[in-house]
Motif scaffolding. Structure first.
Motif, PDB file in Angstrom:
ATOM      1  N   CYS A  72      83.101  35.787  14.137  1.00 35.78           N
ATOM      2  CA  CYS A  72      82.007  34.827  13.960  1.00 35.78           C
ATOM      3  C   CYS A  72      82.465  33.659  13.084  1.00 35.78           C
ATOM      4  O   CYS A  72      83.341  33.816  12.222  1.00 35.78           O
ATOM      5  CB  CYS A  72      80.807  35.500  13.292  1.00 35.78           C
ATOM      6  N   ASP A  73      81.860  32.496  13.269  1.00 39.37           N
ATOM      7  CA  ASP A  73      82.116  31.356  12.394  1.00 39.37           C
ATOM      8  C   ASP A  73      81.624  31.661  10.982  1.00 39.37           C
ATOM      9  O   ASP A  73      80.790  32.554  10.774  1.00 39.37           O
ATOM     10  CB  ASP A  73      81.398  30.102  12.927  1.00 39.37           C
ATOM     11  N   GLY A  74      82.122  30.924  10.002  1.00 42.02           N
ATOM     12  CA  GLY A  74      81.708  31.106   8.621  1.00 42.02           C
ATOM     13  C   GLY A  74      80.201  30.957   8.459  1.00 42.02           C
ATOM     14  O   GLY A  74      79.603  30.013   8.986  1.00 42.02           O
ATOM     15  N   VAL A  77      76.597  35.781  11.416  1.00 41.75           N
ATOM     16  CA  VAL A  77      76.666  37.243  11.489  1.00 41.75           C
ATOM     17  C   VAL A  77      76.432  37.678  12.930  1.00 41.75           C
ATOM     18  O   VAL A  77      75.801  36.981  13.715  1.00 41.75           O
ATOM     19  CB  VAL A  77      75.625  37.891  10.557  1.00 41.75           C
ATOM     20  N   ALA A  78      76.956  38.865  13.276  1.00 43.38           N
ATOM     21  CA  ALA A  78      76.872  39.354  14.656  1.00 43.38           C
ATOM     22  C   ALA A  78      75.513  39.990  14.920  1.00 43.38           C
ATOM     23  O   ALA A  78      75.010  40.772  14.114  1.00 43.38           O
ATOM     24  CB  ALA A  78      77.984  40.362  14.921  1.00 43.38           C
ATOM     25  N   VAL A  79      74.944  39.668  16.079  1.00 45.47           N
ATOM     26  CA  VAL A  79      73.652  40.235  16.488  1.00 45.47           C
ATOM     27  C   VAL A  79      73.727  40.899  17.861  1.00 45.47           C
ATOM     28  O   VAL A  79      72.722  41.392  18.370  1.00 45.47           O
ATOM     29  CB  VAL A  79      72.555  39.153  16.496  1.00 45.47           C
ATOM     30  N   GLY A  80      74.902  40.923  18.450  1.00 45.31           N
ATOM     31  CA  GLY A  80      75.074  41.553  19.755  1.00 45.31           C
ATOM     32  C   GLY A  80      76.523  41.423  20.189  1.00 45.31           C
ATOM     33  O   GLY A  80      77.319  40.730  19.546  1.00 45.31           O
ATOM     34  N   PHE A  81      76.875  42.119  21.278  1.00 43.95           N
ATOM     35  CA  PHE A  81      78.249  42.027  21.768  1.00 43.95           C
ATOM     36  C   PHE A  81      78.286  42.214  23.279  1.00 43.95           C
ATOM     37  O   PHE A  81      77.312  42.667  23.902  1.00 43.95           O
ATOM     38  CB  PHE A  81      79.163  43.040  21.066  1.00 43.95           C
ATOM     39  N   HIS A  82      79.416  41.855  23.861  1.00 42.83           N
ATOM     40  CA  HIS A  82      79.646  41.953  25.301  1.00 42.83           C
ATOM     41  C   HIS A  82      80.985  42.639  25.526  1.00 42.83           C
ATOM     42  O   HIS A  82      81.913  42.487  24.727  1.00 42.83           O
ATOM     43  CB  HIS A  82      79.683  40.562  25.949  1.00 42.83           C
ATOM     44  N   ASN A  90      88.286  46.305  28.621  1.00 44.74           N
ATOM     45  CA  ASN A  90      89.343  45.291  28.598  1.00 44.74           C
ATOM     46  C   ASN A  90      89.150  44.298  27.464  1.00 44.74           C
ATOM     47  O   ASN A  90      90.021  44.160  26.608  1.00 44.74           O
ATOM     48  CB  ASN A  90      89.414  44.555  29.941  1.00 44.74           C
ATOM     49  N   GLN A  91      88.029  43.592  27.467  1.00 40.69           N
ATOM     50  CA  GLN A  91      87.786  42.576  26.447  1.00 40.69           C
ATOM     51  C   GLN A  91      86.400  42.768  25.840  1.00 40.69           C
ATOM     52  O   GLN A  91      85.472  43.247  26.503  1.00 40.69           O
ATOM     53  CB  GLN A  91      87.895  41.172  27.044  1.00 40.69           C
ATOM     54  N   ALA A  92      86.283  42.370  24.568  1.00 35.22           N
ATOM     55  CA  ALA A  92      84.991  42.426  23.876  1.00 35.22           C
ATOM     56  C   ALA A  92      84.812  41.150  23.062  1.00 35.22           C
ATOM     57  O   ALA A  92      85.788  40.583  22.551  1.00 35.22           O
ATOM     58  CB  ALA A  92      84.920  43.653  22.961  1.00 35.22           C
ATOM     59  N   TRP A  93      83.585  40.695  22.942  1.00 32.65           N
ATOM     60  CA  TRP A  93      83.272  39.518  22.132  1.00 32.65           C
ATOM     61  C   TRP A  93      81.854  39.643  21.614  1.00 32.65           C
ATOM     62  O   TRP A  93      81.091  40.513  22.027  1.00 32.65           O
ATOM     63  CB  TRP A  93      83.513  38.234  22.910  1.00 32.65           C
ATOM     64  N   LEU A  94      81.482  38.760  20.692  1.00 34.73           N
ATOM     65  CA  LEU A  94      80.239  38.896  19.929  1.00 34.73           C
ATOM     66  C   LEU A  94      79.330  37.686  20.088  1.00 34.73           C
ATOM     67  O   LEU A  94      79.795  36.559  20.312  1.00 34.73           O
ATOM     68  CB  LEU A  94      80.554  39.073  18.441  1.00 34.73           C
ATOM     69  N   ASP A  95      78.021  37.923  19.940  1.00 33.68           N
ATOM     70  CA  ASP A  95      77.035  36.865  19.741  1.00 33.68           C
ATOM     71  C   ASP A  95      76.748  36.772  18.247  1.00 33.68           C
ATOM     72  O   ASP A  95      76.490  37.793  17.598  1.00 33.68           O
ATOM     73  CB  ASP A  95      75.732  37.181  20.476  1.00 33.68           C
ATOM     74  N   CYS A  96      76.777  35.556  17.697  1.00 29.60           N
ATOM     75  CA  CYS A  96      76.596  35.360  16.261  1.00 29.60           C
ATOM     76  C   CYS A  96      75.542  34.290  15.990  1.00 29.60           C
ATOM     77  O   CYS A  96      75.403  33.332  16.760  1.00 29.60           O
ATOM     78  CB  CYS A  96      77.911  34.927  15.600  1.00 29.60           C
ATOM     79  N   VAL A  97      74.798  34.457  14.897  1.00 30.21           N
ATOM     80  CA  VAL A  97      73.801  33.479  14.462  1.00 30.21           C
ATOM     81  C   VAL A  97      73.974  33.258  12.960  1.00 30.21           C
ATOM     82  O   VAL A  97      74.503  34.129  12.257  1.00 30.21           O
ATOM     83  CB  VAL A  97      72.358  33.937  14.770  1.00 30.21           C
ATOM     84  N   PRO A  98      73.531  32.109  12.432  1.00 29.18           N
ATOM     85  CA  PRO A  98      73.642  31.881  10.990  1.00 29.18           C
ATOM     86  C   PRO A  98      72.647  32.735  10.212  1.00 29.18           C
ATOM     87  O   PRO A  98      71.533  32.991  10.682  1.00 29.18           O
ATOM     88  CB  PRO A  98      73.329  30.388  10.840  1.00 29.18           C
ATOM     89  N   MET A  99      73.061  33.188   9.034  1.00 26.26           N
ATOM     90  CA  MET A  99      72.163  33.916   8.149  1.00 26.26           C
ATOM     91  C   MET A  99      71.737  32.988   7.018  1.00 26.26           C
ATOM     92  O   MET A  99      72.574  32.429   6.303  1.00 26.26           O
ATOM     93  CB  MET A  99      72.828  35.157   7.558  1.00 26.26           C
ATOM     94  N   ARG A 100      70.425  32.771   6.889  1.00 22.46           N
ATOM     95  CA  ARG A 100      69.899  31.915   5.832  1.00 22.46           C
ATOM     96  C   ARG A 100      69.906  32.650   4.494  1.00 22.46           C
ATOM     97  O   ARG A 100      70.028  33.876   4.435  1.00 22.46           O
ATOM     98  CB  ARG A 100      68.479  31.463   6.169  1.00 22.46           C
ATOM     99  N   SER A 101      69.734  31.890   3.393  1.00 21.49           N
ATOM    100  CA  SER A 101      69.810  32.480   2.057  1.00 21.49           C
ATOM    101  C   SER A 101      68.664  33.439   1.765  1.00 21.49           C
ATOM    102  O   SER A 101      68.765  34.270   0.860  1.00 21.49           O
ATOM    103  CB  SER A 101      69.827  31.373   0.998  1.00 21.49           C
ATOM    104  N   GLU A 107      68.585  29.937  14.546  1.00 21.35           N
ATOM    105  CA  GLU A 107      68.463  29.916  16.001  1.00 21.35           C
ATOM    106  C   GLU A 107      69.769  29.554  16.705  1.00 21.35           C
ATOM    107  O   GLU A 107      69.896  29.751  17.910  1.00 21.35           O
ATOM    108  CB  GLU A 107      67.378  28.906  16.411  1.00 21.35           C
ATOM    109  N   ASP A 108      70.735  29.012  15.973  1.00 23.49           N
ATOM    110  CA  ASP A 108      71.983  28.541  16.583  1.00 23.49           C
ATOM    111  C   ASP A 108      72.844  29.740  16.992  1.00 23.49           C
ATOM    112  O   ASP A 108      73.507  30.362  16.164  1.00 23.49           O
ATOM    113  CB  ASP A 108      72.734  27.658  15.582  1.00 23.49           C
ATOM    114  N   ARG A 109      72.840  30.076  18.257  1.00 20.79           N
ATOM    115  CA  ARG A 109      73.549  31.262  18.754  1.00 20.79           C
ATOM    116  C   ARG A 109      74.905  30.852  19.316  1.00 20.79           C
ATOM    117  O   ARG A 109      75.001  29.975  20.166  1.00 20.79           O
ATOM    118  CB  ARG A 109      72.714  31.941  19.838  1.00 20.79           C
TER     119      ARG A 109
END
Length: 239
Positions: A72-74, A77-82, A90-101, A107-109
């Motif tokens: 995930c970008d700085g 955080v991860a909220v799902g995967f494929h 074979n391959q795996a990757w993640l869905d990530c969204v920003p975590m607020r303070s 909402e930026d997925r």
């Protein structure tokens, strides 16, 4: 004539006292509001995502070569995967969204890059419930990855154990906490499973350390994905 002037001044004097009383009341209410706001700042918990990453082994075989991480970008955080599969993962990757303070999620997925060797044909998705984040995986592994199920929890639940002991003590207890984490108290949730056509292997699991959240995958592979680990970032609490 004097009596007439005094009678005229009485209403003015009363109006001045009433205006002064109203002003003092408004001033007092303003001070109370500022005080309440000031102290509320110290009561609010601010969550900050750390830069250090901890690796936790999920399992698999000993073959293959290191693949690029799916990360995930700085601040995300991860909220799902494929997972893309053929006969094996074979391959795996993640869905990530920003975590607020405040612990809520933005909402930026964004999708990460993929980890693992190219191949396979079917893409499977596993998502946490909205408002929750990935904390680990459980499933089955053998010479490869047979099944993966995401384990999710609310961001506000992260770091509860940090208040019980300091960071140095927590480092000594990480291995014990890995299996004794949030999922044991009934608040954890799971995604749908992703399973290969003919699963086998033995039960496997990998949990982020207490007070951490999943932010990446790390793998080894050759013709397929041989081994998988999760990457976790510490969620720091400040006031």
């Amino acid at each position: 004539m004097l009596t007439s002037i005094e009678n005229q001044c009485e209403p003015l004097r009363g109006a001045s006292i009433k205006a002064l009383t109203t002003y003092r009341c408004l001033l007092l209410l303003g001070c109370l509001a500022l005080t309440t706001f000031g102290f509320s700042q110290y009561r609010n918990v601010i969550l900050l995502l750390g830069c250090e990453v901890a690796e936790r082994d999920f399992g698999g075989g000993s073959g293959g070569r290191p693949m690029q991480d799916a990360r995930c970008d700085g601040g995300f955080v991860a909220v799902g995967f494929h997972v893309q599969t053929g006969e094996f993962f074979n391959q795996a990757w993640l869905d990530c969204v920003p975590m607020r303070s405040d612990g809520t999620l933005g909402e930026d997925r964004r999708m990460t890059n993929r980890t693992g060797p190219s191949g396979g044909r079917d893409v499977h998705d596993a998502q946490c419930r909205p408002g929750t984040v990935l904390r680990g995986l459980r499933g089955r592994t053998g010479a490869s990855i047979d099944e993966a199920i995401g384990q999710c929890t609310s961001p506000q639940d992260l770091g509860d154990r940090d208040d019980r002991y300091d960071r140095s003590d927590r480092n000594d207890r990480r291995d014990r906490d890995d299996r004794n984490d949030r999922y044991d108290n009934g608040r954890g949730e799971t995604t749908n499973p992703i399973t290969i056509p003919r699963p086998g292997g033995r039960p496997a699991e990998a949990h982020c350390p207490s007070g951490s959240v999943l932010v990446g995958f790390r793998s080894r592979g050759g013709a397929w994905m041989d081994h998988l680990s999760i990457l976790c970032s510490d969620v720091q609490r400040t006031y």
